[in-house]
Design an enzyme around this catalytic site. Structure first.
Site, PDB file in Angstrom:
ATOM      1  N   ALA A  17       0.817  -1.218   0.000  1.00 47.61           N
ATOM      2  CA  ALA A  17       0.000   0.000   0.000  1.00 47.61           C
ATOM      3  C   ALA A  17       0.846   1.262   0.000  1.00 47.61           C
ATOM      4  CB  ALA A  17      -0.924   0.000   1.219  1.00 47.61           C
ATOM      5  N   LYS A  60      -7.523   5.916 -10.826  1.00 46.43           N
ATOM      6  CA  LYS A  60      -6.803   6.937 -11.601  1.00 46.43           C
ATOM      7  C   LYS A  60      -5.781   6.310 -12.550  1.00 46.43           C
ATOM      8  CE  LYS A  60      -7.545  10.530  -8.157  1.00 46.43           C
ATOM      9  NZ  LYS A  60      -8.564   9.738  -7.426  1.00 46.43           N
TER      10      LYS A  60
END
Length: 615
Positions: free
Chosen positions: A354, A400
Site C-alpha cells: 500500500a 486513476k
C-alpha cells in the site's frame, strides 16, 4: 450494609407475615412465642444464604431479571434448609407447614419488589420532577429502540422520547414502554413538524443501509439534528452500549451495507502465515493491518517510511491486538538492500503493498518522486519479494490508473504492469486491486472540507461537475483482502464503487451535517487542477470486465508487457529520473500508461532474473 439490613428486616416481616396469613391475621397467643423464638434461627440462616448468593454485589438501580433469578435461587435454598435446621436443632416451637410455604413466597415478593420499585423511582425521577428534557423522535421500534429507551431512562438522559416510528404495521398504534408508535419511517419528517421536534435518533442498527441513508438524508434536508445508535457489530460484540449515541456522519449517508467476507477462507489463508503490509501508517495501509489482525496471523510485519505514523500505529496495536506477534519496520520500499534484509528476516508469505504517493496535484509538481516511489519502488520491492519466496503480492492500485491524465495515475498503471511482468509459473503470484476515493483518507477531499467548514469557509471545489466514486476505508480494506484471497496471479481486480457522487453535492451534504448552509459558508469554484479529470473511469473501454464469485469484485483484463519489455522500460525510466528530466519523464510515463509509448530497443536487455533488487 443498608441492603443487608433491609433484607434482614424483610426476612423478619415475611416470617411473621406468614404466621399472620396462616391464622387470618389473628395470631393465637400460643403461636406468638413460637414465631418470635424461631426468628433467631431462621433470619440469620436466610441472610447468610443471601450473602453467599451475591445479592449484595449488585446495584439496585440496575436491578433486572438476573437479580430476580438470584433471589429465587437463594430463597429456594433457604426454603429447603429452614425446616431442616428447625428439625436438626430440635427446636420445640410449633411451625405450621403452611408457614414454610408462605414464607418463601413473601420473601421473593418483598425482596424483588423493593429492588424494582427503587429502580423505577430512579429512572423516572427526572421526568417526574419536570426537568428540561428535549423532545425527540426515535426511528425504529424494535429491540434496539427498546434497549435505547431503557438506557436513556437509566442514565437520566435529557431526552424525552415523544414517539417511535416503524415500518412494521403490527407495531403501529401500539406502545413501547409507554411511548406510542406513531407511524411508518417515511412519515418521520411529517411527525417532527407536527410535534415540533427538532431532534431524531436512528435506532435501526440491523436495517439495510439504504433505509438508514434515506432517513438520514431526509432528516438532514429538513434541518433536523440526527443521532444514531452504534452499529450492529459493535452492539453484538459488546464494544459499546446502545445508549452511546453519536452524530450522523458522512459514512452513514455515503457508505453501503457491510461487506460479506469469506471469513473462514480468510482465517485459513491469513491465520497460519506471516503477513507484511507496506505503507502501514497510511489510511489504507493501517486499515488493512487492522482487518488482517482480526484473523490473528502468525506474525504481522508493518513497514512504514514515516516514523511518527508508525509510532501512532504501534500505540494503537499494542493496546488493541494483544497476543499477536507484531514487527515494526521503518524503511523505504525503494531501498533494495533493506527490503531484501527485511523479507529474508521475516519470510512473509503474503505481502500487501500500500506504500505510494497518491496526491494528484502534488505529484504533478513532483513527477520524478511519483515515478521513483510508485513505479521503481514497486519494481524494487516486487523483485525482493520474488527472491524471498513470497507466496502472494497484493498491490493496492487506483481508478486513476485508467487512461491516466496525471503522473500519479500513470505511475500506478505502470506499477500494475510491473507486478504482472514479475508473474512466473510456480513463483510469487501478483494481484492488483483498483478502487476510487475512500471517505476520510489522509489528503482526501472530506477532511479538507471538514477543516474549511470548521474555519468558517469558504469551501473550495474545483468544478461544479467534477464527480468521484467513494467508499469507506474499512470496506475498501476488506475487499482488498477478499481480492487477495481470490487472486490466482496476474489479475487486476476492480471494487464495486457504487454510484458516483458530485463533489459539490458532497460539500453541500457536509454543510448540512454540520448544521450550516451556503449563506453562512459559501462554495467557491477554483478550476480543475493539473492532472485532474472531471470524471473517473473504473476501467478503460478496451478492457475486458468479468464477474467473480463475490458480488462486489470484478476482474479486469488489460494489455500486459513481458518481463523483458518492462525491464527495458524501467531502465529507461530510471535513466530519465536520474537525469532529472521531470517533464520528459512525466510525458513518457503518461504515453506508456496510455499504450502509445515507443522506447528504443535495447539490443542487450538485462537478464531479468539475475538482476539484484539493490541494483
Amino acid at each position: 450494609m443498608l441492603v443487608l439490613l433491609h433484607d434482614a428486616l424483610v426476612a423478619v416481616l415475611a416470617w411473621l407475615g406468614a404466621y399472620a396469613i396462616r391464622f387470618n391475621l389473628t395470631l393465637p397467643t400460643a403461636y406468638v412465642d413460637d414465631a418470635l423464638s424461631t426468628l433467631s434461627w431462621v433470619v440469620p440462616l436466610q441472610v447468610l444464604i443471601f450473602w453467599r448468593f451475591g445479592l449484595y454485589r449488585g446495584l439496585w438501580r440496575f436491578a433486572s431479571l438476573p437479580d430476580l433469578k438470584r433471589i429465587l435461587r437463594a430463597v429456594g435454598l433457604a426454603a429447603v434448609l429452614v425446616p431442616a435446621i428447625l428439625i436438626l436443632g430440635r427446636i420445640g416451637a410449633l411451625v405450621p407447614r403452611s408457614v414454610l410455604v408462605l414464607d418463601p413466597l413473601l420473601l421473593v415478593t418483598l425482596m424483588s419488589g423493593s429492588r424494582l420499585l427503587y429502580r423505577l423511582w430512579k429512572e423516572h425521577r427526572l421526568s417526574l420532577s419536570g426537568g428540561d428534557a428535549v423532545p425527540v423522535l426515535v426511528a425504529g421500534a424494535g429491540t434496539a429502540a427498546d434497549m435505547l429507551l431503557r438506557e436513556l431512562r437509566r442514565v437520566g438522559a435529557s431526552w424525552h422520547v415523544v414517539g417511535l416510528l416503524d415500518d412494521n404495521p403490527s407495531l403501529q398504534g401500539r406502545h413501547l414502554q409507554g411511548v406510542p408508535v406513531l407511524g411508518a419511517l417515511d412519515e418521520l419528517v411529517a411527525w417532527a413538524d407536527k410535534l415540533g421536534v427538532r431532534n431524531v435518533i436512528l435506532a435501526l442498527p440491523a436495517a439495510p443501509h439504504a433505509v438508514r441513508r434515506r432517513l438520514g438524508e431526509a432528516c438532514v434536508n429538513a434541518g433536523l439534528a440526527v443521532q444514531t445508535v452504534p452499529g450492529l457489530d459493535d452492539l453484538m460484540h459488546g464494544r459499546v452500549a446502545v445508549g452511546a449515541l453519536r452524530a450522523l456522519e458522512l459514512d452513514d449517508l455515503l457508505g453501503r451495507d457491510p461487506v460479506q467476507l469469506d471469513d473462514s477462507g480468510l482465517a485459513a489463508w491469513l491465520g497460519p502465515r506471516c503477513v507484511l503490509v507496506t505503507g502501514a501508517g497510511g489510511s489504507i495501509g493501517s486499515e488493512l493491518a487492522r482487518q488482517i489482525a482480526r484473523f490473528r496471523p502468525r506474525r504481522l510485519v508493518l513497514l512504514e517510511q514515516s516514523e511518527y505514523a508508525l509510532y501512532q500505529l504501534r500505540q494503537e496495536f499494542e493496546a488493541r491486538y494483544v497476543g499477536i506477534e507484531l514487527a515494526w519496520v521503518i524503511g523505504d520500499v525503494k531501498d533494495g538492500v533493506l527490503m531484501e534484509r527485511v523479507l529474508q528476516q521475516h519470510r512473509p508469505a503474503l505481502v500487501f503493498h500500500a506504500a505510494a504517493y497518491k496526491h494528484v496535484p502534488l505529484m504533478e509538481e513532483n513527477p520524478l518522486e511519483a515515478l521513483r516511489n510508485n513505479v521503481l519502488g514497486t519494481w524494487t520491492f516486487g523483485r525482493a519479494a520474488v527472491a524471498a519466496g513470497v507466496e502472494k503480492f497484493v498491490l493496492v492500485s487506483t481508478d486513476k490508473a485508467v487512461e491516466p491524465t496525471s503522473v500519479m495515475g500513470a505511475s500506478k498503471r505502470l506499477a500494475e504492469l510491473v507486478g504482472q511482468s514479475l508473474q512466473r509459473p510456480g513463483g510469487t503470484r501478483f494481484v492488483a486491486v483498483r478502487f476510487g476515493n475512500v471517505l476520510g483518507s489522509s489528503g482526501s477531499v472530506v477532511p479538507r472540507f471538514r477543516a474549511q467548514i470548521e474555519s468558517g469557509g469558504p469551501i473550495t471545489v474545483t468544478h461544479p461537475e467534477v464527480t468521484r466514486y467513494f467508499m469507506s476505508i474499512p470496506e475498501a480494506a476488506q475487499l482488498v483482502l477478499q481480492a487477495g484471497l481470490m487472486g490466482e496471479g496476474g489479475e487486476i481486480f476492480l471494487l464495486d464503487m457504487g454510484d458516483p457522487v458530485k463533489i459539490v453535492d458532497l460539500a453541500r451534504l457536509m454543510l448540512r451535517l454540520a448544521g450550516r448552509n451556503e449563506a453562512e459558508i459559501p462554495i467557491v469554484y477554483t478550476g480543475l487542477r493539473p492532472g485532474e479529470k472531471l470524471f473517473e473511469d473504473l476501467h478503460s473501454p478496451r478492457a475486458g470486465v468479468s464477474g467473480t464469485p463475490h458480488p462486489k469484485l470484478w476482474r479486469v483484463s488489460e494489455p500486459t508487457l513481458d518481463g523483458e519489455q518492462v525491464a527495458r522500460l524501467l531502465l529507461d525510466l530510471k535513466a530519465r529520473v536520474q537525469a532529472g528530466d521531470a517533464a520528459g519523464a512525466r510525458d513518457w510515463a503518461l504515453a506508456l500508461a496510455n499504450g502509445s509509448a515507443r522506447t528504443a530497443a535495447d539490443p542487450t536487455p538485462p537478464a531479468w532474473r539475475g538482476v539484484s533488487p539493490a541494483s
